[in-house]
Enzyme design. Structure first.
Site: not given
Length: 479
Positions: A183, A338, A362, A366, A234
């Site tokens: 970001y 994942d 993020d 959620d 990852k």
């Protein structure tokens, strides 16, 4: 006390232990009564309120009243200052975060935010979007650790979209790095490739200190919970390659039959870096490069530019593993993002504390929120090493129901409880709010997002009144 230092002393899971009590109906006059817990001078705190957009003003108004009452029972007084941020600030001042708002926030003891954004500003340029104000606020307050609890409350287990046996008993905390990663990383932007096609690009960048500090927060949080920490990355794809000369890396790639498809130049901390991307030659070439460039090369007349290509996820795993040696009592595990996304819906009870980077956090937080039945139930805290923390519900501004008294204010009330616990060190007052929320749910009151047959449907204001009654019924602190 600095936010992070207090967290290290006091972090614990949001799962208040108490027995529900019946509560008699109290008059509105009684609700307005503020009882001091002590005849001595009360503690005083300055709170900056940022109602924001959409349903933000509604939920902040309710949370303010609950915060004030819970504090009074513990001998605490608050000074509140409301300031504009987001879309409302754009309409008032032309910018999403006015300097006056940031200044007030910095000078306060804690900041409570409602919600930001709305359809009205969707087509604004990026620097004039409400969400930009939130990013600027986080940056200005220097908060870097975002704590998002996700607990399935027993009263709401049937509201979860997961089977009851899967959702029941879930109690986890996502610790998200908030100010680094893709970001904020550079370079980023748009350009044309060799075929004349427009491409967009962002860069995932983390420095060692950024990973180390969020890892320590996560380990401390896990220590006050159930002693298990899962680091999500990852690292199986995002590898580390270090080289220190553009000519050197070009020659090495060529010697293995590879071609550098694109080279990007940017500056960071006064040094010039080359990022070599899209290296043709496959996995074998990448492994060879990693073996060749085990440490920085020296500089010569033809090697005047430093070249660095760091894939941040492997560095993340390396540093979290290193910090784990400081916490031998904590069980550390690693999981690819994942798989973590899958496991959160397959077996969420396996998780205690999760630590991850900005973008993964993020998304996963959620996802975790929906296990609980509604995003309208979940609070969050954003903490830095010094200065005030930022506390906010994780739901959005919900402009479609703004002003209709339909919003669920419980996440904002619970954010106020986190403000008390993590921001001010007032755990007793925090527990009063958490307990009152649970009692109100026990009594069957529900807003539309968590309503079920057999419960009582109420609006935002009435839900706030019922929580106030539950707080008011509690005895003040002993003199």
């Amino acid at each position: 006390m600095p936010m992070v230092a207090f967290l290290q002393l006091s972090a614990r899971p949001f799962r208040p232990q108490f027995q529900s009590k019946s509560i008699s109906t109290l008059s509105s006059t009684r609700l307005a009564t503020v009882r001091c817990a002590s005849a001595t001078s009360p503690k005083r705190y300055s709170i900056t309120l940022l109602p924001g957009d959409g349903i933000g003003p509604e939920v902040i108004s309710v949370a303010k009243n609950v915060l004030k009452l819970a504090g009074s029972l513990e001998g605490i007084e608050f000074g509140f200052q409301e300031m504009p941020v987001g879309g409302c600030a754009l309409d008032l001042t032309g910018v999403p975060l006015p300097e006056e708002t940031l200044s007030a926030a910095k000078q306060s003891d804690a900041v409570l935010l409602g919600a930001i954004g709305g359809y009205k500003w969707d087509n604004n340029a990026k620097h004039l979007k409400p969400e930009t104000g939130l990013l600027q606020l986080r940056s200005g307050l220097k908060v870097f650790a975002n704590l998002r609890p996700a607990s399935v409350l027993p009263q709401l287990v049937d509201a979860s979209t997961l089977k009851k046996e899967v959702a029941e008993g879930v109690d986890l905390m996502v610790v998200r790095e908030l100010t680094g990663g893709i970001y904020f990383g550079k370079p980023r932007g748009f350009r044309k490739n060799e075929n004349g096609e427009e491409i967009g690009f962002n860069t995932e960048v983390y420095a060692t200190y950024e990973i180390d500090r969020i890892a320590r927060i996560a380990f401390e949080t896990a220590r006050k919970r159930r002693g298990k920490l899962c680091s999500v990355d990852k690292a199986n794809v995002l590898e580390i390659i270090s080289c220190f000369s553009l000519r050197s890396i070009t020659n090495t790639v060529s010697s293995y039959g590879g071609i550098i498809q694109q080279v990007t130049l940017y500056e960071l901390n006064g040094l010039t870096y080359y990022i070599s991307t899209f290296i043709r030659g496959g996995t074998h070439l990448l492994h060879e490069l990693m073996s060749v460039y085990k440490k920085p090369l020296g500089f010569g007349s033809d090697q005047s530019v430093q070249c660095l290509n760091i894939r941040a996820s492997m560095l993340w795993r390396k540093r979290v593993t290193a910090i784990a040696t400081e916490y031998p009592d904590i069980e550390l595990s690693h999981m690819y993002v994942d798989n973590a996304a899958m496991q959160l819906v397959r077996n969420p009870k396996q998780f205690d504390t999760i630590v991850t980077n900005n973008i993964f956090g993020d998304i996963l937080s959620d996802e975790a929120s929906m296990i609980t039945g509604s995003i309208g139930m979940l609070p969050s805290a954003s903490l830095g090493e010094l200065g005030p923390g930022l506390f906010e519900p994780i739901h959005g501004s919900a402009p479609d129901i703004a002003g209709e008294d339909k919003a669920n204010p419980l996440a904002t009330m619970l954010s106020a409880a986190m403000l008390l616990r993590y921001g001010l060190g007032e755990a007793n007052a925090a527990t009063r709010i958490e307990t009152a929320v649970m009692v109100t749910l026990d009594r069957g009151f529900r807003t539309g997002d968590i309503y079920a047959p057999g419960t009582k449907l109420v609006g935002c204001k009435e839900m706030g009144d019922e929580v106030l009654k539950a707080v008011e019924s509690q005895l003040p602190a002993a003199l």
